[in-house]
Design an enzyme around this catalytic site. Structure first.
Site, PDB file in Angstrom:
ATOM      1  N   VAL A   1      -0.926   0.436  -0.106  1.00 45.03           N
ATOM      2  CA  VAL A   1      -1.067   1.560   0.819  1.00 45.03           C
ATOM      3  C   VAL A   1      -2.163   1.260   1.848  1.00 45.03           C
ATOM      4  O   VAL A   1      -1.953   1.376   3.059  1.00 45.03           O
ATOM      5  CB  VAL A   1      -1.396   2.864   0.037  1.00 45.03           C
ATOM      6  N   GLY A   2      -3.344   0.864   1.363  1.00 46.89           N
ATOM      7  CA  GLY A   2      -4.516   0.722   2.225  1.00 46.89           C
ATOM      8  C   GLY A   2      -4.351  -0.327   3.307  1.00 46.89           C
ATOM      9  O   GLY A   2      -4.711  -0.106   4.469  1.00 46.89           O
TER      10      GLY A   2
ATOM     11  N   LYS B   1       9.694  13.787 -13.123  1.00 48.79           N
ATOM     12  CA  LYS B   1       8.917  12.586 -13.454  1.00 48.79           C
ATOM     13  C   LYS B   1       9.242  12.247 -14.894  1.00 48.79           C
ATOM     14  O   LYS B   1       9.528  13.146 -15.708  1.00 48.79           O
ATOM     15  CB  LYS B   1       7.421  12.890 -13.337  1.00 48.79           C
TER      16      LYS B   1
ATOM     17  N   GLY C   1      -9.738   0.701  -1.293  1.00 50.02           N
ATOM     18  CA  GLY C   1      -8.540   0.240  -2.002  1.00 50.02           C
ATOM     19  C   GLY C   1      -7.610  -0.480  -1.052  1.00 50.02           C
ATOM     20  O   GLY C   1      -6.660   0.104  -0.526  1.00 50.02           O
ATOM     21  N   TYR C   2      -7.890  -1.774  -0.819  1.00 49.00           N
ATOM     22  CA  TYR C   2      -7.098  -2.539   0.148  1.00 49.00           C
ATOM     23  C   TYR C   2      -5.863  -3.109  -0.567  1.00 49.00           C
ATOM     24  O   TYR C   2      -5.750  -4.303  -0.801  1.00 49.00           O
ATOM     25  CB  TYR C   2      -7.968  -3.634   0.765  1.00 49.00           C
ATOM     26  N   GLY C   3      -4.942  -2.216  -0.961  1.00 49.33           N
ATOM     27  CA  GLY C   3      -3.715  -2.631  -1.654  1.00 49.33           C
ATOM     28  C   GLY C   3      -2.501  -2.296  -0.814  1.00 49.33           C
ATOM     29  O   GLY C   3      -2.576  -2.277   0.421  1.00 49.33           O
TER      30      GLY C   3
HETATM   31  P1  NAD Z   1      -2.184  -1.160  -5.267  1.00 50.49           P
HETATM   32  O1  NAD Z   1      -2.399  -1.516  -6.684  1.00 50.49           O
HETATM   33  O2  NAD Z   1      -1.288  -1.987  -4.411  1.00 50.49           O
HETATM   34  O3  NAD Z   1      -3.602  -1.110  -4.500  1.00 50.49           O
HETATM   35  C1  NAD Z   1      -4.714  -0.461  -5.009  1.00 50.49           C
HETATM   36  C2  NAD Z   1      -5.951  -1.158  -4.465  1.00 50.49           C
HETATM   37  O4  NAD Z   1      -7.078  -0.386  -4.854  1.00 50.49           O
HETATM   38  C3  NAD Z   1      -6.176  -2.566  -5.009  1.00 50.49           C
HETATM   39  O5  NAD Z   1      -6.606  -3.404  -3.951  1.00 50.49           O
HETATM   40  C4  NAD Z   1      -7.326  -2.403  -6.014  1.00 50.49           C
HETATM   41  O6  NAD Z   1      -8.140  -3.550  -6.077  1.00 50.49           O
HETATM   42  C5  NAD Z   1      -8.074  -1.248  -5.392  1.00 50.49           C
HETATM   43  N1  NAD Z   1      -8.877  -0.429  -6.314  1.00 50.49           N
HETATM   44  C6  NAD Z   1      -8.565   0.010  -7.556  1.00 50.49           C
HETATM   45  N2  NAD Z   1      -9.566   0.765  -8.044  1.00 50.49           N
HETATM   46  C7  NAD Z   1     -10.519   0.799  -7.072  1.00 50.49           C
HETATM   47  C8  NAD Z   1     -11.780   1.430  -6.966  1.00 50.49           C
HETATM   48  N3  NAD Z   1     -12.258   2.182  -7.940  1.00 50.49           N
HETATM   49  N4  NAD Z   1     -12.487   1.249  -5.814  1.00 50.49           N
HETATM   50  C9  NAD Z   1     -11.997   0.506  -4.800  1.00 50.49           C
HETATM   51  N5  NAD Z   1     -10.802  -0.100  -4.854  1.00 50.49           N
HETATM   52  C10 NAD Z   1     -10.084   0.043  -5.976  1.00 50.49           C
HETATM   53  O7  NAD Z   1      -1.712   0.381  -5.298  1.00 50.49           O
HETATM   54  P2  NAD Z   1      -1.004   1.189  -4.127  1.00 50.49           P
HETATM   55  O8  NAD Z   1       0.467   1.140  -4.319  1.00 50.49           O
HETATM   56  O9  NAD Z   1      -1.607   0.787  -2.825  1.00 50.49           O
HETATM   57  O10 NAD Z   1      -1.444   2.683  -4.490  1.00 50.49           O
HETATM   58  C11 NAD Z   1      -2.750   3.147  -4.195  1.00 50.49           C
HETATM   59  C12 NAD Z   1      -2.810   4.649  -4.470  1.00 50.49           C
HETATM   60  O11 NAD Z   1      -1.879   5.326  -3.625  1.00 50.49           O
HETATM   61  C13 NAD Z   1      -2.445   5.064  -5.889  1.00 50.49           C
HETATM   62  O12 NAD Z   1      -3.238   6.185  -6.216  1.00 50.49           O
HETATM   63  C14 NAD Z   1      -0.982   5.486  -5.779  1.00 50.49           C
HETATM   64  O13 NAD Z   1      -0.641   6.433  -6.778  1.00 50.49           O
HETATM   65  C15 NAD Z   1      -0.988   6.132  -4.411  1.00 50.49           C
HETATM   66  N6  NAD Z   1       0.315   6.159  -3.741  1.00 50.49           N
HETATM   67  C16 NAD Z   1       1.027   5.018  -3.546  1.00 50.49           C
HETATM   68  C17 NAD Z   1       2.229   5.068  -2.856  1.00 50.49           C
HETATM   69  C18 NAD Z   1       3.005   3.807  -2.564  1.00 50.49           C
HETATM   70  O14 NAD Z   1       3.955   3.896  -1.778  1.00 50.49           O
HETATM   71  N7  NAD Z   1       2.648   2.667  -3.100  1.00 50.49           N
HETATM   72  C19 NAD Z   1       2.727   6.289  -2.384  1.00 50.49           C
HETATM   73  C20 NAD Z   1       1.971   7.452  -2.588  1.00 50.49           C
HETATM   74  C21 NAD Z   1       0.758   7.376  -3.262  1.00 50.49           C
END
Ligand code: NAD
Length: 367
Positions: free
Chosen positions: A181-182, A77, A177-179
Protein backbone atom coordinates in the site's frame (compact mmCIF):
# COMPACT_ATOMS: atom_id res chain seq x y z
CA UNK A 1 -27.79 -19.90 23.32
CA UNK A 2 -27.67 -16.17 24.12
CA UNK A 3 -23.87 -16.22 23.76
CA UNK A 4 -24.22 -17.39 20.18
CA UNK A 5 -26.13 -14.22 19.31
CA UNK A 6 -23.88 -11.80 21.17
CA UNK A 7 -22.89 -9.88 18.00
CA UNK A 8 -26.47 -9.51 16.71
CA UNK A 9 -27.84 -6.00 16.09
CA UNK A 10 -30.21 -4.50 13.56
CA UNK A 11 -27.67 -4.78 10.70
CA UNK A 12 -26.46 -8.35 11.19
CA UNK A 13 -24.70 -10.71 11.18
CA UNK A 14 -27.14 -12.87 9.26
CA UNK A 15 -25.01 -16.00 9.63
CA UNK A 16 -22.01 -17.20 11.58
CA UNK A 17 -21.04 -20.67 10.43
CA UNK A 18 -18.54 -22.86 12.27
CA UNK A 19 -16.85 -25.45 10.08
CA UNK A 20 -14.97 -28.55 11.19
CA UNK A 21 -13.63 -31.16 8.80
CA UNK A 22 -12.05 -33.98 10.82
CA UNK A 23 -10.50 -35.57 7.71
CA UNK A 24 -8.21 -32.58 7.00
CA UNK A 25 -8.18 -30.90 10.42
CA UNK A 26 -9.89 -27.80 8.99
CA UNK A 27 -11.44 -25.51 11.58
CA UNK A 28 -12.94 -22.28 10.28
CA UNK A 29 -15.58 -19.66 10.96
CA UNK A 30 -17.47 -17.71 8.29
CA UNK A 31 -19.25 -14.51 9.32
CA UNK A 32 -21.73 -13.09 6.83
CA UNK A 33 -22.79 -9.75 8.20
CA UNK A 34 -25.22 -8.01 5.85
CA UNK A 35 -26.08 -8.79 2.23
CA UNK A 36 -28.66 -6.08 1.50
CA UNK A 37 -26.32 -4.44 -1.05
CA UNK A 38 -25.44 -7.79 -2.67
CA UNK A 39 -23.42 -10.94 -1.93
CA UNK A 40 -20.84 -10.38 0.78
CA UNK A 41 -17.26 -10.01 -0.39
CA UNK A 42 -14.47 -10.33 2.19
CA UNK A 43 -11.16 -11.99 2.81
CA UNK A 44 -10.18 -15.39 4.20
CA UNK A 45 -7.70 -14.89 7.05
CA UNK A 46 -5.48 -17.78 8.14
CA UNK A 47 -3.74 -17.47 11.51
CA UNK A 48 -3.33 -19.50 14.68
CA UNK A 49 -5.03 -16.98 16.93
CA UNK A 50 -8.17 -16.03 15.00
CA UNK A 51 -11.66 -16.13 16.54
CA UNK A 52 -15.35 -15.91 15.69
CA UNK A 53 -15.34 -12.41 17.18
CA UNK A 54 -12.52 -11.30 14.86
CA UNK A 55 -14.43 -12.76 11.89
CA UNK A 56 -17.55 -10.84 12.87
CA UNK A 57 -15.75 -7.51 13.49
CA UNK A 58 -13.95 -7.74 10.15
CA UNK A 59 -17.20 -8.72 8.41
CA UNK A 60 -18.91 -5.60 9.81
CA UNK A 61 -15.98 -3.47 8.66
CA UNK A 62 -16.46 -4.94 5.16
CA UNK A 63 -20.20 -4.14 5.25
CA UNK A 64 -19.28 -0.48 5.79
CA UNK A 65 -16.34 -0.44 3.38
CA UNK A 66 -18.34 -2.01 0.54
CA UNK A 67 -21.46 0.09 1.04
CA UNK A 68 -19.46 3.32 1.44
CA UNK A 69 -17.70 2.48 -1.83
CA UNK A 70 -21.10 2.00 -3.49
CA UNK A 71 -20.29 -1.60 -4.43
CA UNK A 72 -23.11 -4.10 -5.00
CA UNK A 73 -21.68 -6.20 -2.17
CA UNK A 74 -22.36 -6.79 1.48
CA UNK A 75 -19.80 -7.60 4.15
CA UNK A 76 -18.39 -10.95 5.16
CA UNK A 77 -15.14 -12.44 6.39
CA UNK A 78 -13.84 -15.86 7.27
CA UNK A 79 -11.05 -17.18 9.43
CA UNK A 80 -9.22 -20.49 9.19
CA UNK A 81 -7.38 -21.63 12.31
CA UNK A 82 -3.81 -22.58 11.38
CA UNK A 83 -0.27 -21.46 10.70
CA UNK A 84 -0.21 -19.94 7.20
CA UNK A 85 3.40 -21.17 6.76
CA UNK A 86 2.32 -24.82 7.07
CA UNK A 87 3.43 -27.34 4.45
CA UNK A 88 1.99 -26.16 1.12
CA UNK A 89 0.37 -29.55 0.37
CA UNK A 90 -1.44 -29.46 3.70
CA UNK A 91 -2.44 -25.83 3.11
CA UNK A 92 -3.97 -26.77 -0.24
CA UNK A 93 -5.94 -29.64 1.37
CA UNK A 94 -7.24 -27.32 4.11
CA UNK A 95 -8.15 -24.50 1.74
CA UNK A 96 -9.87 -26.87 -0.68
CA UNK A 97 -11.82 -28.45 2.21
CA UNK A 98 -12.81 -24.94 3.30
CA UNK A 99 -13.98 -24.17 -0.25
CA UNK A 100 -16.14 -27.30 -0.38
CA UNK A 101 -17.64 -26.46 3.01
CA UNK A 102 -18.75 -22.99 1.86
CA UNK A 103 -20.06 -24.19 -1.51
CA UNK A 104 -23.67 -23.58 -0.51
CA UNK A 105 -23.02 -20.25 1.25
CA UNK A 106 -23.72 -18.55 -2.07
CA UNK A 107 -24.07 -15.11 -0.47
CA UNK A 108 -20.36 -15.13 0.48
CA UNK A 109 -17.54 -14.51 -2.02
CA UNK A 110 -14.09 -15.19 -0.52
CA UNK A 111 -11.00 -13.09 -1.26
CA UNK A 112 -7.38 -13.07 -0.03
CA UNK A 113 -6.40 -11.68 3.39
CA UNK A 114 -3.57 -12.22 5.88
CA UNK A 115 -2.23 -15.76 5.48
CA UNK A 116 -3.93 -16.46 2.14
CA UNK A 117 -3.05 -15.30 -1.35
CA UNK A 118 -4.12 -15.44 -4.98
CA UNK A 119 -3.03 -19.07 -5.28
CA UNK A 120 -5.40 -20.01 -2.42
CA UNK A 121 -8.17 -18.14 -4.25
CA UNK A 122 -7.32 -20.15 -7.38
CA UNK A 123 -7.89 -23.40 -5.41
CA UNK A 124 -11.20 -22.10 -4.05
CA UNK A 125 -12.36 -21.03 -7.52
CA UNK A 126 -11.38 -24.44 -8.86
CA UNK A 127 -13.52 -26.17 -6.18
CA UNK A 128 -16.65 -24.03 -6.16
CA UNK A 129 -16.42 -21.58 -9.08
CA UNK A 130 -16.42 -18.38 -7.00
CA UNK A 131 -13.61 -16.31 -5.44
CA UNK A 132 -12.09 -12.85 -5.95
CA UNK A 133 -8.41 -11.86 -5.98
CA UNK A 134 -7.45 -14.61 -8.45
CA UNK A 135 -4.13 -15.27 -10.19
CA UNK A 136 -3.83 -13.36 -13.52
CA UNK A 137 -3.80 -16.64 -15.52
CA UNK A 138 -7.47 -17.17 -14.63
CA UNK A 139 -8.69 -13.61 -14.96
CA UNK A 140 -7.32 -12.05 -11.77
CA UNK A 141 -6.07 -8.47 -11.49
CA UNK A 142 -2.88 -8.43 -9.34
CA UNK A 143 -4.07 -5.64 -7.05
CA UNK A 144 -0.95 -5.36 -4.88
CA UNK A 145 1.37 -5.36 -7.88
CA UNK A 146 -0.54 -2.62 -9.69
CA UNK A 147 -1.03 -0.61 -6.48
CA UNK A 148 -4.85 -0.47 -6.46
CA UNK A 149 -5.06 0.66 -2.84
CA UNK A 150 -2.17 3.15 -3.09
CA UNK A 151 -3.76 4.63 -6.21
CA UNK A 152 -7.05 5.13 -4.35
CA UNK A 153 -5.21 6.74 -1.44
CA UNK A 154 -3.59 9.25 -3.78
CA UNK A 155 -7.01 10.11 -5.24
CA UNK A 156 -8.43 10.62 -1.72
CA UNK A 157 -5.46 12.85 -0.83
CA UNK A 158 -5.96 14.93 -3.97
CA UNK A 159 -9.60 15.60 -3.02
CA UNK A 160 -8.84 16.21 0.67
CA UNK A 161 -5.99 18.62 -0.10
CA UNK A 162 -8.58 21.12 -1.34
CA UNK A 163 -10.36 20.90 2.03
CA UNK A 164 -7.22 21.97 3.91
CA UNK A 165 -5.73 24.46 1.43
CA UNK A 166 -2.81 22.24 0.61
CA UNK A 167 -1.13 22.19 -2.79
CA UNK A 168 0.06 18.76 -3.86
CA UNK A 169 2.91 20.19 -5.90
CA UNK A 170 5.80 20.22 -3.43
CA UNK A 171 3.74 18.78 -0.54
CA UNK A 172 5.90 16.68 1.82
CA UNK A 173 4.72 13.10 2.36
CA UNK A 174 5.73 10.60 5.07
CA UNK A 175 4.73 6.93 4.76
CA UNK A 176 4.71 4.52 7.68
CA UNK A 177 5.05 0.99 6.25
CA UNK A 178 6.68 1.02 2.82
CA UNK A 179 4.87 -2.12 1.57
CA UNK A 180 2.23 -2.87 -1.07
CA UNK A 181 0.00 0.00 0.00
CA UNK A 182 2.61 2.53 1.15
CA UNK A 183 5.01 2.41 -1.77
CA UNK A 184 2.33 2.74 -4.42
CA UNK A 185 0.69 5.61 -2.51
CA UNK A 186 4.08 7.36 -2.53
CA UNK A 187 4.50 6.68 -6.26
CA UNK A 188 1.06 7.97 -7.28
CA UNK A 189 1.43 11.05 -5.06
CA UNK A 190 4.86 11.74 -6.57
CA UNK A 191 3.16 11.71 -10.00
CA UNK A 192 0.96 14.53 -8.67
CA UNK A 193 4.01 16.54 -7.63
CA UNK A 194 4.35 15.55 -3.96
CA UNK A 195 7.74 14.69 -2.41
CA UNK A 196 8.34 11.63 -0.23
CA UNK A 197 10.46 12.91 2.67
CA UNK A 198 10.24 9.90 5.01
CA UNK A 199 9.40 6.21 4.83
CA UNK A 200 9.60 3.39 7.36
CA UNK A 201 9.45 -0.37 7.69
CA UNK A 202 9.74 -2.74 10.66
CA UNK A 203 13.47 -1.89 11.09
CA UNK A 204 13.93 1.84 10.45
CA UNK A 205 12.75 5.23 9.26
CA UNK A 206 14.69 6.88 6.48
CA UNK A 207 14.37 10.66 6.25
CA UNK A 208 15.51 13.24 3.71
CA UNK A 209 13.78 16.64 3.61
CA UNK A 210 14.98 17.04 0.00
CA UNK A 211 13.12 13.89 -1.07
CA UNK A 212 13.84 10.17 -1.17
CA UNK A 213 14.59 8.22 -4.34
CA UNK A 214 11.57 5.93 -4.82
CA UNK A 215 13.39 3.61 -7.23
CA UNK A 216 16.16 3.05 -4.66
CA UNK A 217 13.60 2.32 -1.92
CA UNK A 218 11.72 -0.10 -4.20
CA UNK A 219 14.95 -1.89 -5.09
CA UNK A 220 15.68 -2.45 -1.38
CA UNK A 221 12.20 -3.81 -0.65
CA UNK A 222 12.01 -6.05 -3.71
CA UNK A 223 15.43 -7.42 -2.79
CA UNK A 224 14.01 -8.39 0.61
CA UNK A 225 16.13 -5.75 2.41
CA UNK A 226 15.21 -3.12 4.97
CA UNK A 227 15.05 0.62 4.36
CA UNK A 228 18.04 1.05 6.68
CA UNK A 229 20.16 0.02 3.67
CA UNK A 230 19.12 3.21 1.80
CA UNK A 231 22.18 5.04 0.48
CA UNK A 232 21.61 8.57 1.80
CA UNK A 233 19.21 10.43 4.04
CA UNK A 234 19.16 10.08 7.80
CA UNK A 235 18.43 6.66 9.38
CA UNK A 236 16.17 6.97 12.38
CA UNK A 237 14.38 4.46 14.55
CA UNK A 238 11.25 2.71 13.31
CA UNK A 239 8.72 5.01 15.00
CA UNK A 240 10.53 8.28 14.22
CA UNK A 241 8.38 8.51 11.08
CA UNK A 242 5.51 9.59 13.35
CA UNK A 243 7.20 12.88 14.31
CA UNK A 244 8.71 13.82 10.93
CA UNK A 245 7.99 17.34 9.56
CA UNK A 246 5.57 16.75 6.68
CA UNK A 247 2.24 17.87 5.20
CA UNK A 248 0.70 14.46 4.48
CA UNK A 249 1.12 11.43 6.73
CA UNK A 250 0.15 7.95 5.52
CA UNK A 251 -0.10 5.04 7.96
CA UNK A 252 0.19 1.87 5.86
CA UNK A 253 1.38 -0.76 8.35
CA UNK A 254 -0.46 -1.90 11.48
CA UNK A 255 -3.61 -1.08 13.50
CA UNK A 256 -3.56 1.37 16.45
CA UNK A 257 -0.19 2.95 15.64
CA UNK A 258 -1.45 6.41 16.63
CA UNK A 259 -2.83 6.52 20.15
CA UNK A 260 -3.52 9.10 22.88
CA UNK A 261 0.10 9.01 24.07
CA UNK A 262 1.80 9.66 20.71
CA UNK A 263 -0.80 11.62 18.71
CA UNK A 264 0.81 14.93 19.72
CA UNK A 265 3.98 13.94 17.79
CA UNK A 266 2.20 14.05 14.41
CA UNK A 267 3.03 17.23 12.49
CA UNK A 268 1.02 16.72 9.28
CA UNK A 269 -2.05 18.69 8.20
CA UNK A 270 -3.58 15.79 6.32
CA UNK A 271 -3.66 12.06 7.11
CA UNK A 272 -4.79 9.38 4.65
CA UNK A 273 -5.42 6.09 6.44
CA UNK A 274 -3.98 3.28 4.30
CA UNK A 275 -3.90 0.64 7.05
CA UNK A 276 -7.11 -0.54 8.68
CA UNK A 277 -7.88 1.21 12.01
CA UNK A 278 -4.39 2.79 12.32
CA UNK A 279 -5.63 5.51 14.71
CA UNK A 280 -7.57 4.87 17.93
CA UNK A 281 -10.92 6.69 18.29
CA UNK A 282 -9.67 9.06 21.02
CA UNK A 283 -6.55 9.97 19.00
CA UNK A 284 -8.76 10.57 15.96
CA UNK A 285 -10.87 12.98 18.04
CA UNK A 286 -7.74 14.81 19.20
CA UNK A 287 -6.62 15.25 15.60
CA UNK A 288 -10.02 16.65 14.66
CA UNK A 289 -9.84 19.14 17.55
CA UNK A 290 -6.38 20.22 16.35
CA UNK A 291 -7.75 20.84 12.85
CA UNK A 292 -5.87 17.95 11.24
CA UNK A 293 -7.90 16.37 8.44
CA UNK A 294 -7.87 12.56 8.61
CA UNK A 295 -9.50 10.53 5.82
CA UNK A 296 -10.97 7.38 7.42
CA UNK A 297 -9.57 3.98 6.46
CA UNK A 298 -12.65 2.49 4.84
CA UNK A 299 -13.02 5.52 2.55
CA UNK A 300 -9.34 6.01 1.67
CA UNK A 301 -8.16 2.38 1.39
CA UNK A 302 -11.13 0.91 -0.52
CA UNK A 303 -9.10 0.62 -3.75
CA UNK A 304 -8.25 -3.03 -3.10
CA UNK A 305 -11.80 -4.23 -2.64
CA UNK A 306 -13.06 -2.09 -5.53
CA UNK A 307 -10.42 -3.78 -7.69
CA UNK A 308 -11.52 -7.24 -6.46
CA UNK A 309 -15.18 -6.44 -7.16
CA UNK A 310 -14.27 -5.22 -10.68
CA UNK A 311 -12.34 -8.43 -11.28
CA UNK A 312 -15.32 -10.49 -10.06
CA UNK A 313 -17.45 -8.90 -12.80
CA UNK A 314 -14.86 -9.78 -15.46
CA UNK A 315 -13.47 -6.22 -15.66
CA UNK A 316 -9.92 -5.36 -16.69
CA UNK A 317 -7.09 -3.56 -14.91
CA UNK A 318 -7.95 -0.27 -16.61
CA UNK A 319 -11.63 -0.71 -15.63
CA UNK A 320 -10.43 -1.17 -12.03
CA UNK A 321 -8.39 2.07 -12.05
CA UNK A 322 -11.30 3.99 -13.59
CA UNK A 323 -13.81 2.70 -11.00
CA UNK A 324 -11.42 3.30 -8.07
CA UNK A 325 -10.83 6.87 -9.21
CA UNK A 326 -14.53 7.59 -9.70
CA UNK A 327 -15.75 6.03 -6.44
CA UNK A 328 -12.99 7.25 -4.12
CA UNK A 329 -13.11 10.76 -5.56
CA UNK A 330 -16.90 10.98 -5.06
CA UNK A 331 -16.89 9.38 -1.60
CA UNK A 332 -14.05 11.47 -0.20
CA UNK A 333 -15.77 14.60 -1.47
CA UNK A 334 -19.14 13.61 0.07
CA UNK A 335 -17.67 12.58 3.42
CA UNK A 336 -15.49 15.67 3.81
CA UNK A 337 -18.29 18.03 2.76
CA UNK A 338 -20.75 16.44 5.20
CA UNK A 339 -18.16 16.43 8.00
CA UNK A 340 -17.39 20.09 7.39
CA UNK A 341 -21.00 21.23 7.34
CA UNK A 342 -21.89 19.17 10.45
CA UNK A 343 -18.64 20.05 12.25
CA UNK A 344 -17.95 16.35 12.95
CA UNK A 345 -14.81 14.26 12.42
CA UNK A 346 -14.77 12.69 8.92
CA UNK A 347 -15.26 9.22 10.43
CA UNK A 348 -18.65 10.19 11.86
CA UNK A 349 -19.74 11.32 8.39
CA UNK A 350 -18.25 8.20 6.77
CA UNK A 351 -20.05 5.79 9.11
CA UNK A 352 -23.29 7.72 8.57
CA UNK A 353 -22.84 7.47 4.78
CA UNK A 354 -22.14 3.73 4.93
CA UNK A 355 -25.06 3.03 7.27
CA UNK A 356 -27.41 5.15 5.18
CA UNK A 357 -26.60 3.09 2.08
CA UNK A 358 -26.97 -0.25 3.90
CA UNK A 359 -30.30 0.77 5.44
CA UNK A 360 -31.59 2.08 2.09
CA UNK A 361 -30.68 -1.27 0.51
CA UNK A 362 -32.32 -3.14 3.43
CA UNK A 363 -35.53 -1.17 2.83
CA UNK A 364 -35.64 -2.63 -0.70
CA UNK A 365 -35.61 -6.23 0.57
CA UNK A 366 -38.74 -8.28 1.16
CA UNK A 367 -39.73 -8.13 4.84
P1 NAD B 1 2.69 -5.24 3.32
O1 NAD B 1 3.05 -6.39 4.18
O2 NAD B 1 2.93 -5.29 1.85
O3 NAD B 1 3.44 -3.91 3.84
C1 NAD B 1 3.47 -3.54 5.17
C2 NAD B 1 4.75 -2.74 5.40
O4 NAD B 1 4.69 -2.22 6.72
C3 NAD B 1 6.03 -3.55 5.30
O5 NAD B 1 7.01 -2.79 4.61
C4 NAD B 1 6.48 -3.72 6.76
O6 NAD B 1 7.89 -3.77 6.88
C5 NAD B 1 5.94 -2.46 7.37
N1 NAD B 1 5.65 -2.51 8.81
C6 NAD B 1 5.07 -3.49 9.53
N2 NAD B 1 4.96 -3.12 10.82
C7 NAD B 1 5.48 -1.87 10.89
C8 NAD B 1 5.64 -0.94 11.95
N3 NAD B 1 5.23 -1.21 13.17
N4 NAD B 1 6.21 0.26 11.66
C9 NAD B 1 6.60 0.57 10.40
N5 NAD B 1 6.46 -0.28 9.37
C10 NAD B 1 5.92 -1.47 9.62
O7 NAD B 1 1.14 -4.96 3.65
P2 NAD B 1 0.11 -4.10 2.80
O8 NAD B 1 -0.65 -4.99 1.89
O9 NAD B 1 0.82 -2.90 2.25
O10 NAD B 1 -0.92 -3.65 3.93
C11 NAD B 1 -0.59 -2.60 4.83
C12 NAD B 1 -1.83 -2.27 5.66
O11 NAD B 1 -2.88 -1.82 4.80
C13 NAD B 1 -2.43 -3.43 6.44
O12 NAD B 1 -2.95 -2.91 7.64
C14 NAD B 1 -3.57 -3.92 5.56
O13 NAD B 1 -4.58 -4.55 6.32
C15 NAD B 1 -4.06 -2.60 5.00
N6 NAD B 1 -4.77 -2.70 3.72
C16 NAD B 1 -4.19 -3.30 2.64
C17 NAD B 1 -4.85 -3.33 1.43
C18 NAD B 1 -4.20 -3.92 0.20
O14 NAD B 1 -4.76 -3.73 -0.88
N7 NAD B 1 -3.07 -4.57 0.30
C19 NAD B 1 -6.13 -2.77 1.31
C20 NAD B 1 -6.71 -2.15 2.43
C21 NAD B 1 -6.01 -2.12 3.63
Amino acid sequence: MEGMFRFADDLGPIKIVHIHDPATGLKAVVAIDNVACGPAIGGVRMAVDVSAEEAFRLARAMTFKNSAAGLPHGGGKSVIFGDPRMDIGQKERIVRAFARAIRDLGEYIPGPDMGTDERCMGWIKDEIGRAAGLPPEIGGIPLDEIGATGFGLAVAVEVAARFCDLKLAGARVAVQGYGSVGRHAARFLAQKGAILVAASDTKATVHDPNGLDLAALDALKSGGRSLDGYPGGRKLDRDAVIGVECDIWIPAARPDVIRAENVSRLKARLIAQGANIPITPDAERTLHERGVLSIPDFIANAGGVICAATEYRGGTQSDAFRVIEEKIRANTETVLKEARSAGTPPRTAAVALAERRVRAAMALRRR
